[in-house]
Enzyme design. Sequence first.
Site, PDB file in Angstrom:
ATOM      1  N   LYS A 126     -15.100  20.865 -20.765  1.00 48.29           N
ATOM      2  CA  LYS A 126     -16.356  19.966 -21.033  1.00 48.29           C
ATOM      3  C   LYS A 126     -17.686  20.743 -20.316  1.00 48.29           C
ATOM      4  O   LYS A 126     -17.168  20.975 -18.909  1.00 48.29           O
ATOM      5  CB  LYS A 126     -16.087  18.496 -20.511  1.00 48.29           C
ATOM      6  CG  LYS A 126     -17.085  17.592 -21.034  1.00 48.29           C
ATOM      7  CD  LYS A 126     -16.320  16.019 -20.762  1.00 48.29           C
ATOM      8  CE  LYS A 126     -16.978  14.992 -21.368  1.00 48.29           C
ATOM      9  NZ  LYS A 126     -16.327  13.833 -21.110  1.00 48.29           N
ATOM     10  N   GLU A 185     -10.952  -2.309 -25.184  1.00 52.12           N
ATOM     11  CA  GLU A 185     -11.246  -3.472 -24.911  1.00 52.12           C
ATOM     12  C   GLU A 185     -10.488  -4.875 -25.290  1.00 52.12           C
ATOM     13  O   GLU A 185     -10.543  -5.663 -24.534  1.00 52.12           O
ATOM     14  CB  GLU A 185     -12.813  -3.839 -25.550  1.00 52.12           C
ATOM     15  CG  GLU A 185     -14.088  -2.514 -25.097  1.00 52.12           C
ATOM     16  CD  GLU A 185     -13.880  -1.419 -25.876  1.00 52.12           C
ATOM     17  OE1 GLU A 185     -14.734  -0.353 -25.650  1.00 52.12           O
ATOM     18  OE2 GLU A 185     -12.761  -1.129 -26.719  1.00 52.12           O
ATOM     19  N   ARG A 203     -16.186  -5.723 -29.681  1.00 55.02           N
ATOM     20  CA  ARG A 203     -14.773  -4.959 -30.051  1.00 55.02           C
ATOM     21  C   ARG A 203     -13.928  -5.888 -29.650  1.00 55.02           C
ATOM     22  O   ARG A 203     -12.704  -5.875 -30.191  1.00 55.02           O
ATOM     23  CB  ARG A 203     -14.649  -3.885 -29.729  1.00 55.02           C
ATOM     24  CG  ARG A 203     -15.744  -2.619 -29.963  1.00 55.02           C
ATOM     25  CD  ARG A 203     -15.741  -1.640 -29.069  1.00 55.02           C
ATOM     26  NE  ARG A 203     -14.489  -0.662 -28.948  1.00 55.02           N
ATOM     27  CZ  ARG A 203     -14.229   0.446 -30.114  1.00 55.02           C
ATOM     28  NH1 ARG A 203     -15.258   0.727 -30.829  1.00 55.02           N
ATOM     29  NH2 ARG A 203     -13.046   0.988 -29.914  1.00 55.02           N
TER      30      ARG A 203
END
Length: 611
Positions: free
Chosen positions: A273, A359, A387
Amino acid sequence: MTKLTHTNLELQALNEEELKTLAVNLRAKIIEVVSQNGGHLSSNLGVVELSIAMHCVFDNAKDPFIFDVSHQSYAYKLLSGKEEYFHTLRSFGGLSGYTKDEEGDYFVAGHSSTSISLAIGACKAIELKKEERMPVVLIGDGALSAGMAYEALNELGDRKYPCVIILNDNEMSISKPIGAISKYLSQAMATQFYQKFKKRVEKMLDFLPDSATYMAKRFEESFKLITPGLLFEEFGLEYIGPVDGHNISEVISALKQAKMMKKPCIIHAQTIKGKGYAPAEGKHTKWHGVGAFDIRSGESLKKPSSKSSATEIFSQNLLDLAQEYENIVGVTAAMPSGTGLDILIEKYPNRFWDVAIAEQHAVTSMAAMAKEGFKPFIAIYSTFLQRAYDQVIHDCAIMNLNVVFAMDRAGIVGEDGETHQGIFDVSFLSAVPNLTLIAPRDAKMMKECMEYAYFHQGPLAFRYPRGSFILNEEFIPCKIFLAKAQWLVKNSSEVAFLGFGQGVGKAWEVLQNLGEEFANLIDLIFIKPLDEALLKELASKTKIWFVFSENVKIGGVASLLREFLAKYDLGVKIISFEYEDAFITHGNLSEVEASLSLDVKSLSRRVLDII
């Protein structure tokens, strides 16, 4: 700088050194623009070679390129024809920071773990239309922490639709290589020789006696155990990898092999990353999403605010409450720093958890804790609570459990755009029985709201904005009692401004612009239930109410107030300054508000025009 946009055929004509140069130039452009406009930096720098390889092997003009979340789509944007507009990234009226169908991308994305499901849908359509196309998915290892991805993998392994899924493994590896042998075997698996050998072995097993077949399959299973692909093989998917995600030729080779298989195939690519920009390389959370910064020093160009953000206030208040009440627990879904829960996880690791991008699981697990006598605070962005709507209803509200939803990023959040604007929570939560809705107007009222939330019986949700509150505590905070509003400015005017949460601050700014004697000012505090006694008194003294709230009009605060007025046949006119029935684009907050005529100047003019 040489051109960055290339067709599939143009890229195929470039040699390896030219492709490496292209990768360098793509990174330079991404760093340049993100340093000026802000955006997702480290995730995009990590997938440059993967993006080039995708365009080399597949044709974006016909093959669906599907990005999960799409905060790793900048190189794709540059390669696929958006180079001319890339400098407008995340600016009002400019290029979106996410994939967007209106900009020629295959699908809109801003929330996690949807990509494999989209690929399956595309595969089904391609099969029915009898077309020669193949979906290509780029998904991060973090997105595989959400259940939706596994629901899709489950069907894909059964249906065997031809598609390629690139797993970008840049932080928490799904399965790390075990020594040199595993690395050698994994690289061998990316060759045509290995894949052809595997097919021949499978055919041979069909003709062997049962005992020999059994022994051969046991050997194959043992072979898999020392490779990282066991999980995906068990799903019924082909697996290649891990490959070096920054070695263009290696990735291209793997993609070509996967394309030839005509089966669902996972390519496990390991990347760094932030690759190519030293300050961002590695597991540095702050470089995932950034504001404008100085490229040389890496320092932010944003002037630090003298005011604490609403998130910081929430975090400190929850820490104080957790120290006082040992039954307080909390959860976040992959947003510990974004929600401010990181300091609580660090201090109380047995009481506060990050459950990754899950979630639904976060809400239901806390419902069980509430059943066991704990007081859960679920720290979640307004847009991400969408969600888990079924879990709010099914697992919390029906049993009237003592769960608190702390909804960060309510209202317009700016540059992230349509997928992240927190403008629907009032509408979708107000319909749920047993659920109480409140909102603080400033820092001190945030403290009062959270203390009230702890003692409240039943599910409760409170919302607060990204950034700071508008108000600087101009009004004395009040102790909060169920369904009690606060009359902040009281005068003889027949006009009333009613605000909810950050809307109180906006109403106060308009009132300052027009003069304090122009209107009464009410902080509703609660919108479910409403303070009926105060509102009846207000209706007897005023003729027109202006409603300020950072939610859509349909099902919003003004809508709830209209139902109240109709119930008691109170003849008051209501004007809503909430959001129209449309998705709100990305851009700087002040520019977006001005475009919607919801800035202070426009609101003041609109009030005067109506009066």
